[in-house]
Motif scaffolding. Sequence first.
Motif, PDB file in Angstrom:
ATOM      1  N   PHE A 150      17.779  42.325  50.920  1.00 19.13           N
ATOM      2  CA  PHE A 150      18.142  42.213  52.328  1.00 19.13           C
ATOM      3  C   PHE A 150      19.265  41.207  52.530  1.00 19.13           C
ATOM      4  CE2 PHE A 150      13.722  43.550  52.255  1.00 19.13           C
ATOM      5  CZ  PHE A 150      13.711  44.584  53.174  1.00 19.13           C
ATOM      6  N   PRO A 151      20.415  41.656  53.028  1.00 19.60           N
ATOM      7  CA  PRO A 151      21.434  40.700  53.474  1.00 19.60           C
ATOM      8  C   PRO A 151      20.918  39.953  54.704  1.00 19.60           C
ATOM      9  CG  PRO A 151      22.355  42.897  53.159  1.00 19.60           C
ATOM     10  CD  PRO A 151      20.867  43.041  53.123  1.00 19.60           C
ATOM     11  N   ARG A 152      21.559  38.862  55.032  1.00 24.71           N
ATOM     12  CA  ARG A 152      21.195  38.081  56.205  1.00 24.71           C
ATOM     13  C   ARG A 152      21.270  38.971  57.458  1.00 24.71           C
ATOM     14  NH1 ARG A 152      21.593  32.427  57.571  1.00 24.71           N
ATOM     15  NH2 ARG A 152      22.562  32.016  55.534  1.00 24.71           N
ATOM     16  N   GLY A 153      20.193  38.975  58.249  1.00 26.81           N
ATOM     17  CA  GLY A 153      20.148  39.737  59.478  1.00 26.81           C
ATOM     18  C   GLY A 153      19.613  41.146  59.345  1.00 26.81           C
ATOM     19  N   GLN A 154      19.374  41.623  58.123  1.00 27.01           N
ATOM     20  CA  GLN A 154      18.946  43.003  57.929  1.00 27.01           C
ATOM     21  C   GLN A 154      17.452  43.065  57.634  1.00 27.01           C
ATOM     22  OE1 GLN A 154      20.042  45.561  54.361  1.00 27.01           O
ATOM     23  NE2 GLN A 154      21.311  46.533  55.928  1.00 27.01           N
ATOM     24  N   GLY A 155      16.751  43.997  58.308  1.00 23.40           N
ATOM     25  CA  GLY A 155      15.328  44.163  58.076  1.00 23.40           C
ATOM     26  C   GLY A 155      14.529  42.957  58.558  1.00 23.40           C
ATOM     27  N   LEU A 156      13.237  42.987  58.319  1.00 23.02           N
ATOM     28  CA  LEU A 156      12.382  41.883  58.743  1.00 23.02           C
ATOM     29  C   LEU A 156      12.684  40.594  57.987  1.00 23.02           C
ATOM     30  CD1 LEU A 156      10.059  40.746  60.415  1.00 23.02           C
ATOM     31  CD2 LEU A 156       8.458  41.758  58.762  1.00 23.02           C
ATOM     32  N   PRO A 157      12.743  40.595  56.652  1.00 24.79           N
ATOM     33  CA  PRO A 157      13.061  39.343  55.958  1.00 24.79           C
ATOM     34  C   PRO A 157      14.444  38.803  56.323  1.00 24.79           C
ATOM     35  CG  PRO A 157      12.107  40.929  54.429  1.00 24.79           C
ATOM     36  CD  PRO A 157      12.410  41.678  55.700  1.00 24.79           C
ATOM     37  N   GLY A 158      15.441  39.696  56.373  1.00 27.50           N
ATOM     38  CA  GLY A 158      16.792  39.254  56.702  1.00 27.50           C
ATOM     39  C   GLY A 158      16.914  38.762  58.127  1.00 27.50           C
ATOM     40  N   GLY A 159      16.137  39.352  59.045  1.00 26.53           N
ATOM     41  CA  GLY A 159      16.135  38.886  60.420  1.00 26.53           C
ATOM     42  C   GLY A 159      15.577  37.487  60.554  1.00 26.53           C
ATOM     43  N   VAL A 160      14.495  37.213  59.822  1.00 27.56           N
ATOM     44  CA  VAL A 160      13.913  35.860  59.814  1.00 27.56           C
ATOM     45  C   VAL A 160      14.905  34.864  59.225  1.00 27.56           C
ATOM     46  CG1 VAL A 160      12.080  34.434  58.834  1.00 27.56           C
ATOM     47  CG2 VAL A 160      11.546  36.718  59.709  1.00 27.56           C
ATOM     48  N   TRP A 161      15.569  35.259  58.165  1.00 30.94           N
ATOM     49  CA  TRP A 161      16.560  34.390  57.514  1.00 30.94           C
ATOM     50  C   TRP A 161      17.675  34.028  58.486  1.00 30.94           C
ATOM     51  CZ3 TRP A 161      20.186  36.448  53.081  1.00 30.94           C
ATOM     52  CH2 TRP A 161      20.944  35.388  52.565  1.00 30.94           C
ATOM     53  N   ALA A 162      18.180  35.009  59.200  1.00 33.53           N
ATOM     54  CA  ALA A 162      19.291  34.764  60.116  1.00 33.53           C
ATOM     55  C   ALA A 162      18.866  33.929  61.324  1.00 33.53           C
ATOM     56  CB  ALA A 162      19.880  36.094  60.585  1.00 33.53           C
ATOM     57  N   ALA A 163      17.686  34.211  61.874  1.00 32.54           N
ATOM     58  CA  ALA A 163      17.244  33.547  63.093  1.00 32.54           C
ATOM     59  C   ALA A 163      16.567  32.203  62.822  1.00 32.54           C
ATOM     60  CB  ALA A 163      16.280  34.446  63.857  1.00 32.54           C
ATOM     61  N   GLU A 164      16.094  32.011  61.592  1.00 31.12           N
ATOM     62  CA  GLU A 164      15.327  30.820  61.221  1.00 31.12           C
ATOM     63  C   GLU A 164      14.107  30.644  62.124  1.00 31.12           C
ATOM     64  OE1 GLU A 164      18.180  27.605  61.298  1.00 31.12           O
ATOM     65  OE2 GLU A 164      18.678  27.934  59.185  1.00 31.12           O
ATOM     66  N   THR A 165      13.541  31.754  62.547  1.00 33.20           N
ATOM     67  CA  THR A 165      12.342  31.752  63.376  1.00 33.20           C
ATOM     68  C   THR A 165      11.404  32.859  62.909  1.00 33.20           C
ATOM     69  OG1 THR A 165      13.251  33.307  65.005  1.00 33.20           O
ATOM     70  CG2 THR A 165      13.630  30.966  65.407  1.00 33.20           C
ATOM     71  N   PRO A 166      10.113  32.750  63.211  1.00 32.65           N
ATOM     72  CA  PRO A 166       9.190  33.852  62.918  1.00 32.65           C
ATOM     73  C   PRO A 166       9.539  35.076  63.756  1.00 32.65           C
ATOM     74  CG  PRO A 166       8.003  31.810  63.442  1.00 32.65           C
ATOM     75  CD  PRO A 166       9.424  31.594  63.813  1.00 32.65           C
ATOM     76  N   ILE A 167       9.285  36.254  63.213  1.00 30.29           N
ATOM     77  CA  ILE A 167       9.549  37.511  63.912  1.00 30.29           C
ATOM     78  C   ILE A 167       8.340  38.425  63.727  1.00 30.29           C
ATOM     79  CG2 ILE A 167      10.955  39.618  63.920  1.00 30.29           C
ATOM     80  CD1 ILE A 167      13.354  37.932  63.135  1.00 30.29           C
ATOM     81  N   LEU A 168       7.932  39.055  64.826  1.00 37.67           N
ATOM     82  CA  LEU A 168       6.842  40.025  64.821  1.00 37.67           C
ATOM     83  C   LEU A 168       7.439  41.401  65.044  1.00 37.67           C
ATOM     84  CD1 LEU A 168       3.757  40.376  64.729  1.00 37.67           C
ATOM     85  CD2 LEU A 168       3.712  39.906  67.194  1.00 37.67           C
ATOM     86  N   MET A 169       7.154  42.333  64.142  1.00 35.27           N
ATOM     87  CA  MET A 169       7.763  43.660  64.208  1.00 35.27           C
ATOM     88  C   MET A 169       6.672  44.719  64.306  1.00 35.27           C
ATOM     89  SD  MET A 169      10.677  45.250  61.649  1.00 35.27           S
ATOM     90  CE  MET A 169      11.913  44.041  62.113  1.00 35.27           C
ATOM     91  N   ARG A 170       6.802  45.600  65.284  1.00 33.64           N
ATOM     92  CA  ARG A 170       5.828  46.659  65.508  1.00 33.64           C
ATOM     93  C   ARG A 170       6.281  47.983  64.888  1.00 33.64           C
ATOM     94  NH1 ARG A 170       6.557  42.224  69.040  1.00 33.64           N
ATOM     95  NH2 ARG A 170       5.006  42.194  70.712  1.00 33.64           N
ATOM     96  N   ASP A 171       5.331  48.909  64.760  1.00 29.03           N
ATOM     97  CA  ASP A 171       5.628  50.301  64.373  1.00 29.03           C
ATOM     98  C   ASP A 171       6.534  50.377  63.152  1.00 29.03           C
ATOM     99  OD1 ASP A 171       4.167  51.188  66.616  1.00 29.03           O
ATOM    100  OD2 ASP A 171       5.926  50.950  67.889  1.00 29.03           O
ATOM    101  N   LEU A 172       6.076  49.773  62.067  1.00 30.17           N
ATOM    102  CA  LEU A 172       6.914  49.698  60.869  1.00 30.17           C
ATOM    103  C   LEU A 172       7.318  51.076  60.357  1.00 30.17           C
ATOM    104  CD1 LEU A 172       5.179  46.870  58.792  1.00 30.17           C
ATOM    105  CD2 LEU A 172       7.020  46.680  60.478  1.00 30.17           C
ATOM    106  N   GLY A 173       6.425  52.034  60.467  1.00 33.88           N
ATOM    107  CA  GLY A 173       6.706  53.348  59.911  1.00 33.88           C
ATOM    108  C   GLY A 173       7.722  54.149  60.685  1.00 33.88           C
ATOM    109  N   SER A 174       8.007  53.758  61.926  1.00 39.55           N
ATOM    110  CA  SER A 174       8.962  54.521  62.734  1.00 39.55           C
ATOM    111  C   SER A 174      10.114  53.673  63.255  1.00 39.55           C
ATOM    112  CB  SER A 174       8.245  55.149  63.941  1.00 39.55           C
ATOM    113  OG  SER A 174       7.620  54.146  64.724  1.00 39.55           O
ATOM    114  N   GLY A 175      10.026  52.369  63.035  1.00 37.67           N
ATOM    115  CA  GLY A 175      11.059  51.487  63.575  1.00 37.67           C
ATOM    116  C   GLY A 175      12.322  51.503  62.737  1.00 37.67           C
TER     117      GLY A 175
END
Length: 310
Positions: A150-175
Amino acid sequence: MDVAIDTPAKTFIQVAEIWVPDGDRLVHGGGSYGDLTAFKAASHRSSFAKGEGLPGKAWAEARPVVLKEFEGSIFQRTEAAAAAGLTSAVAVPVFAGKTLKAVLMVLCGDDAERIGAIEVWREKDNCLKLDDGYYGAAKHFEWVSQHTHFPRGQGLPGGVWAAETPILMRDLGSGYRFIRADSASKAGLTTGLGLPIPVPSGETYVLTLLSARGTPIARRFELWDARVAKVGKDGGAVLADGICAREGRLWDADNPRKISAWQGVIGQVVGNGLPAVESGAHGLAAGYSSMVALPIYHGAELAHIVAWYV
């Protein structure tokens, strides 16, 4: 909103426990063990020097550590764990700057029914790659994860990396935001929680917890913001995001929920800066049997609290 909910017959995480520094050792600081009373007793009798056992390894190496099997490993409660059906664990150190506040341990069993993921992502070559993870029976999803970065900002791990905050993501199978959506859907994974794990070295680590319907990591997730810019000079924490399997979204943007230091379990974490694990009805919303509240620091200051309930 406190309503009764159905407690799942099986959860992906079976044990959560806290180890806190006491001089030159880590001592037991609380835990949730369900009906695993013998393992609970063995844990209460244990303590760990720096580098000793899994909690001590996370302390010494100042990073999250995944242990997929106990036999022949550094794990010290192997006999008790085997009797309890526990086969793997993840140790997450909680640092405020360079000071270790505690180590959170979560332990899981391995069978054909338990589906989920606890992943540790580490920055290498300007992207996040899987450092290690535990997936239960989700073997194909594990393979996909091992071959994903994951580059910075991409996907759940990359989003956390870019924002430096926890992120909650719903509907993983369709998001569309979840890069591994197709394999997540096939594995039955529904909800993702990503959180930064700051360490003294400054290296980037992201922890992701991926929950499935049949064997959920949690029935309810909460993200609390404890930054002064959000809560004001009086301190406390504001509920920034949350979701529950039955209740849906827990946060109303027009009426943010705020708690003060020492008010309930979350307020306790605000007050003492330590993770909390609670079991039984005391201090919990109606219908939940246990909860974990994990503080996340930005430098030496408490920034966020992530809580999940079963």
